[in-house]
Design a protein around this motif. Structure first.
Motif, mmCIF file in Angstrom:
data_model
loop_
_atom_site.group_PDB
_atom_site.id
_atom_site.type_symbol
_atom_site.label_atom_id
_atom_site.label_comp_id
_atom_site.label_asym_id
_atom_site.label_seq_id
_atom_site.Cartn_x
_atom_site.Cartn_y
_atom_site.Cartn_z
ATOM 1 N N ILE A 106 10.107 18.505 -3.649
ATOM 2 C CA ILE A 106 8.925 17.662 -3.776
ATOM 3 C C ILE A 106 9.288 16.198 -3.572
ATOM 4 C CG2 ILE A 106 7.106 16.892 -5.341
ATOM 5 C CD1 ILE A 106 6.725 19.715 -4.269
ATOM 6 N N ALA A 107 10.406 15.752 -4.170
ATOM 7 C CA ALA A 107 10.827 14.358 -3.995
ATOM 8 C C ALA A 107 11.146 14.060 -2.536
ATOM 9 C CB ALA A 107 12.049 14.072 -4.872
ATOM 10 N N SER A 108 11.763 15.000 -1.838
ATOM 11 C CA SER A 108 12.066 14.798 -0.411
ATOM 12 C C SER A 108 10.785 14.683 0.406
ATOM 13 C CB SER A 108 12.934 15.949 0.102
ATOM 14 O OG SER A 108 14.143 16.044 -0.610
ATOM 15 N N CYS A 109 9.800 15.515 0.086
ATOM 16 C CA CYS A 109 8.526 15.445 0.811
ATOM 17 C C CYS A 109 7.806 14.129 0.555
ATOM 18 C CB CYS A 109 7.634 16.628 0.412
ATOM 19 S SG CYS A 109 8.199 18.228 1.024
ATOM 20 N N ILE A 110 7.841 13.647 -0.691
ATOM 21 C CA ILE A 110 7.205 12.370 -1.000
ATOM 22 C C ILE A 110 7.897 11.233 -0.253
ATOM 23 C CG2 ILE A 110 6.807 10.692 -2.843
ATOM 24 C CD1 ILE A 110 6.384 13.022 -4.741
ATOM 25 N N ALA A 111 9.240 11.257 -0.220
ATOM 26 C CA ALA A 111 9.973 10.227 0.516
ATOM 27 C C ALA A 111 9.631 10.276 2.006
ATOM 28 C CB ALA A 111 11.470 10.416 0.308
ATOM 29 N N ALA A 112 9.547 11.486 2.565
ATOM 30 C CA ALA A 112 9.202 11.613 3.983
ATOM 31 C C ALA A 112 7.789 11.101 4.257
ATOM 32 C CB ALA A 112 9.325 13.077 4.415
ATOM 33 N N GLY B 118 0.814 -1.210 0.000
ATOM 34 C CA GLY B 118 0.000 0.000 0.000
ATOM 35 C C GLY B 118 0.848 1.260 0.000
ATOM 36 N N GLY B 119 1.950 1.224 0.774
ATOM 37 C CA GLY B 119 2.844 2.377 0.791
ATOM 38 C C GLY B 119 3.493 2.601 -0.570
ATOM 39 N N VAL B 120 3.915 1.489 -1.209
ATOM 40 C CA VAL B 120 4.510 1.610 -2.536
ATOM 41 C C VAL B 120 3.488 2.146 -3.533
ATOM 42 C CG1 VAL B 120 5.505 0.314 -4.450
ATOM 43 C CG2 VAL B 120 6.206 -0.199 -2.095
ATOM 44 N N ALA B 121 2.253 1.650 -3.451
ATOM 45 C CA ALA B 121 1.214 2.132 -4.356
ATOM 46 C C ALA B 121 0.952 3.622 -4.149
ATOM 47 C CB ALA B 121 -0.080 1.328 -4.138
ATOM 48 N N LEU B 122 0.963 4.058 -2.863
ATOM 49 C CA LEU B 122 0.768 5.478 -2.577
ATOM 50 C C LEU B 122 1.908 6.302 -3.161
ATOM 51 C CD1 LEU B 122 -0.713 7.784 -1.137
ATOM 52 C CD2 LEU B 122 0.607 7.235 0.922
ATOM 53 N N LEU B 123 3.137 5.808 -3.023
ATOM 54 C CA LEU B 123 4.281 6.527 -3.576
ATOM 55 C C LEU B 123 4.175 6.649 -5.087
ATOM 56 C CD1 LEU B 123 7.040 7.830 -3.104
ATOM 57 C CD2 LEU B 123 8.066 5.563 -3.268
ATOM 58 N N VAL B 124 3.800 5.542 -5.763
ATOM 59 C CA VAL B 124 3.643 5.578 -7.216
ATOM 60 C C VAL B 124 2.535 6.536 -7.612
ATOM 61 C CG1 VAL B 124 3.008 4.205 -9.241
ATOM 62 C CG2 VAL B 124 4.570 3.264 -7.519
ATOM 63 N N LEU B 125 1.442 6.542 -6.844
ATOM 64 C CA LEU B 125 0.328 7.438 -7.142
ATOM 65 C C LEU B 125 0.746 8.889 -7.013
ATOM 66 C CD1 LEU B 125 -2.704 7.822 -7.726
ATOM 67 C CD2 LEU B 125 -3.117 7.673 -5.262
ATOM 68 N N LEU B 126 1.523 9.196 -5.943
ATOM 69 C CA LEU B 126 1.937 10.572 -5.736
ATOM 70 C C LEU B 126 2.910 11.038 -6.812
ATOM 71 C CD1 LEU B 126 2.433 10.664 -1.852
ATOM 72 C CD2 LEU B 126 0.590 11.718 -3.172
ATOM 73 N N THR B 127 3.835 10.164 -7.202
ATOM 74 C CA THR B 127 4.807 10.555 -8.220
ATOM 75 C C THR B 127 4.189 10.619 -9.603
ATOM 76 O OG1 THR B 127 5.465 8.230 -8.397
ATOM 77 C CG2 THR B 127 6.784 9.629 -6.962
ATOM 78 N N GLY B 128 3.041 10.015 -9.795
ATOM 79 C CA GLY B 128 2.413 10.009 -11.106
ATOM 80 C C GLY B 128 1.557 11.230 -11.363
ATOM 81 N N CYS B 129 1.347 12.076 -10.359
ATOM 82 C CA CYS B 129 0.536 13.267 -10.551
ATOM 83 C C CYS B 129 1.363 14.492 -10.187
ATOM 84 C CB CYS B 129 -0.733 13.209 -9.693
ATOM 85 S SG CYS B 129 -0.393 13.165 -7.915
ATOM 86 N N ASP B 130 0.807 15.664 -10.421
ATOM 87 C CA ASP B 130 1.487 16.912 -10.094
ATOM 88 C C ASP B 130 1.322 17.166 -8.600
ATOM 89 O OD1 ASP B 130 2.650 19.333 -9.963
ATOM 90 O OD2 ASP B 130 1.487 20.256 -11.571
ATOM 91 N N VAL B 131 2.215 16.573 -7.816
ATOM 92 C CA VAL B 131 2.094 16.653 -6.369
ATOM 93 C C VAL B 131 2.240 18.086 -5.900
ATOM 94 C CG1 VAL B 131 3.008 15.787 -4.192
ATOM 95 C CG2 VAL B 131 3.017 14.337 -6.207
ATOM 96 N N GLY B 132 3.170 18.839 -6.513
ATOM 97 C CA GLY B 132 3.395 20.212 -6.094
ATOM 98 C C GLY B 132 2.144 21.058 -6.200
ATOM 99 N N ALA B 133 1.445 20.946 -7.342
ATOM 100 C CA ALA B 133 0.225 21.728 -7.523
ATOM 101 C C ALA B 133 -0.890 21.243 -6.602
ATOM 102 C CB ALA B 133 -0.221 21.665 -8.988
ATOM 103 N N THR B 134 -0.953 19.918 -6.384
ATOM 104 C CA THR B 134 -2.015 19.360 -5.549
ATOM 105 C C THR B 134 -1.881 19.798 -4.103
ATOM 106 O OG1 THR B 134 -2.110 17.422 -7.004
ATOM 107 C CG2 THR B 134 -3.142 17.225 -4.832
#
Length: 323
Positions: free
Chosen positions: A77-83, A38-54
């Motif tokens: 943005i990548a650091s925030c997604i990793a965190a 689930g965590g991996v799926a969430l990471l893939v989902l976040l990296t697949g969209c414009d996280v910064g704008a969201t």
């Protein structure tokens, strides 16, 4: 002899695992694996969209107008997604332990003195995370701070209480000559005109105290030091035309909050025409009008100095009387 009591105190007995213990362990391992997936799926989902704008850039300014600003923004943005991924995994483990190992009756759970795989995991994983973040931070920082030998444009930024002077130079260093200059006043906001698609070097110096040169869309905030110190940095190219507010980001005195300027990004052709007009003796406002630009700042206004006749005891007010 007769025993004083017929009660026998039960000794501590270590209960063996019940037949269903293996099944519960397998189910727990399955839940843990599901949590990881689930965590991996969430990471893939976040990296697949414009996280910064969201998520509004996770607090980082958006709309960068240079390649350097985009690199710094992407690193953030990548650091925030990793965190967030690490946080979701840790929170999941916490709640899983709360549910899995909650108290069931008075039976003491099996005690484990150590768990080598787990200890190895929570020792190595943080080291790997920090190493990866450090590597990409060093790469981006080195790229952002890189200086070229012959930039296309060199601008000397001179800060003073409480305004700015921008000198267009014919070379690098304090020995270079100024070919054109823009000086801000209390009545007119200084406009720094720069071209797109050209490398630009900023050389900063202060006439009095420490100031800070900051254009949010550049994502640069560089201190302007007094004395012989010249803080130098470069932008490989500006990619978006327009007007962008600039500020002093260092508390420098009474009118620090009003020490603004404007960065006006134009095409290379308009920039050459503007510089030629300045070198021919025209004011910054006339030179801007000559290339079809607004002659005054569009993003900010001069501060109110409140220097009116009522501040200086005009003749109509008798001496030693209040007003």
């Amino acid at each position: 002899m007769v025993a004083r009591s017929s009660e026998v105190r039960p000794s501590a007995v270590r209960h063996s695992a019940s037949p269903g213990a293996g099944g519960r362990r397998r189910r727990g391992a399955g839940r843990l694996a599901g949590l990881g997936l689930g965590g991996v799926a969430l990471l893939v989902l976040l990296t697949g969209c414009d996280v910064g704008a969201t998520f509004d850039g996770f607090g980082w300014p958006q709309g960068g107008i240079s390649a350097e600003s985009r690199r710094m923004y992407d690193l953030w943005i990548a650091s925030c997604i990793a965190a967030l991924a690490v946080g979701v995994f840790v929170w999941g483990l916490i709640f899983w332990c709360v549910v899995r190992y909650r108290k069931r009756g008075n039976t003491l759970p099996v005690q484990t003195r150590y768990n080598m795989p787990m200890e190895f995991l929570y020792t190595i994983a943080p080291i790997l995370i920090v190493s990866v973040l450090f590597y990409y931070t060093a790469i981006v920082q080195t790229d952002v701070d890189k200086l070229s030998k012959n930039p296309d444009v060199t601008v000397e930024v001179v800060a003073f209480k409480w305004n700015w002077q921008f000198n267009y130079r014919d070379g690098q260093g304090p020995e270079a000559k100024t070919t054109a200059s823009t000086l801000g006043t209390s009545e007119v906001i200084p406009v720094l005109v720069l071209p797109t698609n050209r490398s630009i070097r900023f050389e900063e110096t202060s006439r009095d105290v420490i100031h800070s040169f900051w254009v949010p869309e550049l994502l640069f905030k560089r201190d302007v030091m007094p004395g012989k110190i010249r803080n130098v940095f470069e932008v490989s190219s500006l990619e978006t035309e327009g007007a962008f507010v600039g500020r002093c980001a260092e508390l420098c005195g009474s009118y620090h909050a009003f020490m603004n300027f404007e960065l006006r990004v134009v095409s290379p052709e308009k920039y050459d025409q503007f510089l030629a007009a300045k070198q021919s003796g025209k004011s910054t406002q006339d030179a801007l009008s000559a290339i079809g630009e607004d002659p005054y700042a569009e993003t900010t206004e001069p501060f109110d100095t409140r220097r009116t006749q009522d501040n200086f005891n005009p003749d109509k007010v008798p001496a030693r009387t209040g007003s």
